[in-house]
Design a protein around this motif. Structure first.
Motif, short mmCIF file in Angstrom:
data_model
loop_
_atom_site.label_atom_id
_atom_site.label_comp_id
_atom_site.label_asym_id
_atom_site.label_seq_id
_atom_site.Cartn_x
_atom_site.Cartn_y
_atom_site.Cartn_z
N VAL A 194 -27.83 21.09 -4.24
CA VAL A 194 -26.62 20.62 -4.91
C VAL A 194 -25.46 20.53 -3.92
O VAL A 194 -25.23 21.44 -3.13
CB VAL A 194 -26.24 21.57 -6.06
N ALA A 195 -24.70 19.42 -3.98
CA ALA A 195 -23.44 19.27 -3.25
C ALA A 195 -22.40 18.72 -4.21
O ALA A 195 -22.66 17.74 -4.92
CB ALA A 195 -23.60 18.35 -2.05
N VAL A 196 -21.23 19.34 -4.24
CA VAL A 196 -20.14 18.92 -5.12
C VAL A 196 -18.89 18.77 -4.28
O VAL A 196 -18.56 19.67 -3.49
CB VAL A 196 -19.89 19.95 -6.25
N CYS A 197 -18.17 17.65 -4.44
CA CYS A 197 -17.04 17.39 -3.55
C CYS A 197 -15.94 16.64 -4.28
O CYS A 197 -16.19 15.62 -4.94
CB CYS A 197 -17.52 16.56 -2.36
N GLY A 198 -14.72 17.13 -4.16
CA GLY A 198 -13.56 16.39 -4.66
C GLY A 198 -13.21 15.27 -3.71
O GLY A 198 -13.48 15.34 -2.50
N VAL A 199 -12.60 14.21 -4.24
CA VAL A 199 -12.14 13.11 -3.39
C VAL A 199 -10.66 12.86 -3.67
O VAL A 199 -10.18 13.05 -4.80
CB VAL A 199 -12.94 11.81 -3.63
N ARG A 200 -9.95 12.46 -2.63
CA ARG A 200 -8.53 12.16 -2.77
C ARG A 200 -8.40 10.72 -3.24
O ARG A 200 -8.48 9.78 -2.46
CB ARG A 200 -7.82 12.39 -1.44
N GLY A 201 -8.26 10.57 -4.56
CA GLY A 201 -8.21 9.25 -5.19
C GLY A 201 -8.58 9.39 -6.64
O GLY A 201 -8.77 10.50 -7.15
N ASN A 202 -8.70 8.28 -7.35
CA ASN A 202 -9.10 8.33 -8.75
C ASN A 202 -10.58 7.99 -8.91
O ASN A 202 -11.28 7.75 -7.93
CB ASN A 202 -8.22 7.41 -9.62
N PHE A 203 -11.06 7.99 -10.15
CA PHE A 203 -12.49 7.75 -10.38
C PHE A 203 -12.92 6.39 -9.87
O PHE A 203 -14.00 6.25 -9.27
CB PHE A 203 -12.82 7.87 -11.87
N ASP A 204 -12.13 5.36 -10.11
CA ASP A 204 -12.51 4.02 -9.67
C ASP A 204 -12.66 3.96 -8.16
O ASP A 204 -13.57 3.30 -7.64
CB ASP A 204 -11.47 3.00 -10.14
N ASP A 205 -11.78 4.66 -7.42
CA ASP A 205 -11.93 4.73 -5.97
C ASP A 205 -13.27 5.34 -5.59
O ASP A 205 -13.99 4.83 -4.72
CB ASP A 205 -10.80 5.58 -5.36
N ALA A 206 -13.60 6.46 -6.25
CA ALA A 206 -14.86 7.15 -5.95
C ALA A 206 -16.07 6.32 -6.35
O ALA A 206 -17.05 6.22 -5.59
CB ALA A 206 -14.89 8.50 -6.66
N GLN A 207 -16.02 5.69 -7.52
CA GLN A 207 -17.14 4.88 -7.98
C GLN A 207 -17.36 3.68 -7.08
O GLN A 207 -18.50 3.33 -6.74
CB GLN A 207 -16.89 4.43 -9.43
N SER A 208 -16.29 3.04 -6.67
CA SER A 208 -16.41 1.89 -5.76
C SER A 208 -17.01 2.31 -4.43
O SER A 208 -17.84 1.60 -3.85
CB SER A 208 -15.05 1.23 -5.55
N ALA A 209 -16.61 3.49 -3.95
CA ALA A 209 -17.16 4.00 -2.69
C ALA A 209 -18.65 4.30 -2.82
O ALA A 209 -19.44 4.04 -1.90
CB ALA A 209 -16.40 5.24 -2.24
#
Length: 502
Positions: A194-209
């Motif tokens: 398991v790996a869990v990580c926060g991202v600096r941005g919103n969900f759409d930023d993360a989903q697009s990435a």
């Protein structure tokens, strides 16, 4: 059901098992089947079928290359002893129907699973389906599940895939934009894979990435050298979507058993949704013979779907709002692409053009006749934050029933929107336990809310006579195991590093 292919090209085809294993097509499209609706479910016999039998029947229709024994095993593993109710998704009548027309209204509780959110229904199933795709690739090939979450998918996926043989899972969530309970559900997750990580941005930023990560051929080649391939647990994966179709039939079966409707009566479903997957499952059910008068999209203040369904223009270039319903704080509704494909009568070139416009220009407009076909099936509405709080309060005052902010968006929309003609009953899909958002719910009910979310759970429990799910109440005692946070452009490297543990 035949082969699956990309929404953007018929040149990319595969079996259901391969579609589940791959998650997303190489051209960025989503897997669909032109045989949707060729196999229908017998409505006359629904009342006699429990959830397990319905799941076996629906999955067999949509995933034809799985054997009956494989499907039976998946269903038994996913739904035996994992949900609090024997119904899996129990239906609860409301004493006072929201709205002026008085159509009897029921709540379909989708939060009785291990993480108290609707995504458990599919994400208890997906790892079982994935584990039986071995003939779709090399037997020693390992899978890294990569998922972006707006709040609930992450924990539900972690719960399903933690320590699953031959799999790893990496979950990205928008830092600071999920509830504390949702955050703790993910950050305390155990599991060697398991790996869990926060991202600096919103969900759409993360989903697009994440979508860019899947489309990165060089990354795929490097991972393949180590016997690893990437796949998704988001609802872009058809293995996530298909299990959700089952609970629409299960809701109808329960209505029949309760004597609320007769076989053949039309039912309206109201679905709080941001990514469009949960309500798309209802569209699949309708194509498979379920008598659905209308599917109602309920949005929060991020009402991009409402604007699309009323104007025909999808425009992602708009303000992003952080609301009390974080799982719906989405501006790019990925699963809408599948509906566009079917509404365009399978015109892959049109879908590809629309998706290219969305990526490059931030917006697209569908032809008028296509919008008309969509609006024959779908209604819509939305609620701002004040309306969400008021809906929570009214539902409690009128029904002594506690709902979370996502469900409250749907409740408000049902109050505002008359039932479609010919509707015998209305069903509101409740997507999460109110205890996942205790501060918002307690505040809406006018309760004094202490600063700690878990103390707030106690206040809510005492005031309403309800009980927090044990798996939520116990979170405060668990150690935090995952504290990583990265920028959007570092997500690909993070995934590659995580695969080294497989």
């Amino acid at each position: 059901m035949g082969l699956y292919h990309s929404t953007r090209s018929r040149d990319i085809t595969c079996t259901a098992k391969q579609a589940i294993r791959r998650g997303i097509a190489d051209d960025g499209g989503l897997f669909v089947s032109d045989a949707l609706g060729d196999v229908t479910i017998d409505i006359e016999t629904l009342a006699d079928k429990g959830y397990h039998e319905l799941a076996r029947e629906v999955l067999a229709a949509l995933l034809p290359d799985y054997t009956a024994d494989e499907i039976a095993a998946c269903v038994a593993e996913a739904y035996t002893g994992t949900f609090a109710s024997t119904e899996v998704t129990p239906l609860v009548p409301l004493a006072k129907a929201p709205g002026a027309d008085g159509a009897p209204t029921f709540v379909l509780e989708l939060f009785d699973g291990p993480t108290s959110a609707f995504k458990d229904v599919a994400l208890q199933m997906l790892p079982r389906l994935m584990a039986r795709t071995g003939d779709a690739g090399t037997t020693d090939e390992r899978i890294m599940i990569v998922t972006a979450t707006s709040g609930d998918t992450g924990k539900a996926a972690l719960a399903g895939f933690a320590d699953a043989p031959g799999c790893g899972i990496t979950v990205f969530y928008p830092e600071g934009k999920v509830s504390r309970v949702q955050n703790l559900q993910m950050s305390t997750q155990e599991g060697a894979n398991v790996a869990v990580c926060g991202v600096r941005g919103n969900f759409d930023d993360a989903q697009s990435a994440v979508k860019r990560i899947f489309a990165d051929r060089e990354l795929a080649a490097r991972l393949a050298e180590h016997g690893v391939m990437l796949s998704s647990a988001n609802s872009i994966n058809v293995g996530r979507l298909v299990p959700q179709v089952v609970y629409y039939f299960a809701a109808y079966a329960q209505l029949l058993r309760a004597g609320a409707i007769q076989a053949g009566d039309a039912v309206e479903f109201c679905v709080p949704t941001g990514n469009f997957g949960d309500i798309l499952a209802g569209y699949y059910a309708r194509r498979m013979g379920l008598p659905v008068s209308r599917l109602v999209v309920a949005s929060d203040k991020n009402n991009v779907l409402f604007d699309f369904l009323t104007t025909g223009t999808y425009d992602r270039d708009r303000p992003f709002y952080t609301t009390t319903s974080p799982s719906m704080d989405i501006l790019i509704s990925s699963n809408l692409e599948r509906l566009l494909y079917y509404a365009a009568d399978g015109d892959c070139e049109l879908v590809a053009d629309l998706m290219e416009r969305l990526a490059n220009e931030g917006a697209y407009a569908v032809p008028d006749d296509m919008l008309a076909r969509i609006r024959e099936v779908f209604g819509c509405g939305w609620a701002d934050e004040d309306e969400v709080a008021a809906a929570i309060r009214r539902c409690w005052d009128d029904n002594a029933y506690v709902i979370d902010p996502h469900t409250a968006c749907g409740y408000h929309v049902l109050e505002q929107l008359p039932a479609a003609p010919g509707t015998a009953a209305r069903v509101l899909l409740s997507t999460a336990s109110p205890y996942k958002f205790p501060r918002a719910v307690a505040g809406a009910l006018g309760l004094f809310c202490p600063p700690d979310d878990f103390a707030c759970m106690d206040v809510l429990a005492k005031a309403t006579g309800t009980t927090p799910p044990a798996q939520l109440a116990e979170l405060q005692e668990k150690p935090v195991l995952h504290t990583d946070v990265v920028d959007i452009d570092a997500m690909s490297a993070y995934v590659e590093n995580a695969t080294s543990r497989l």
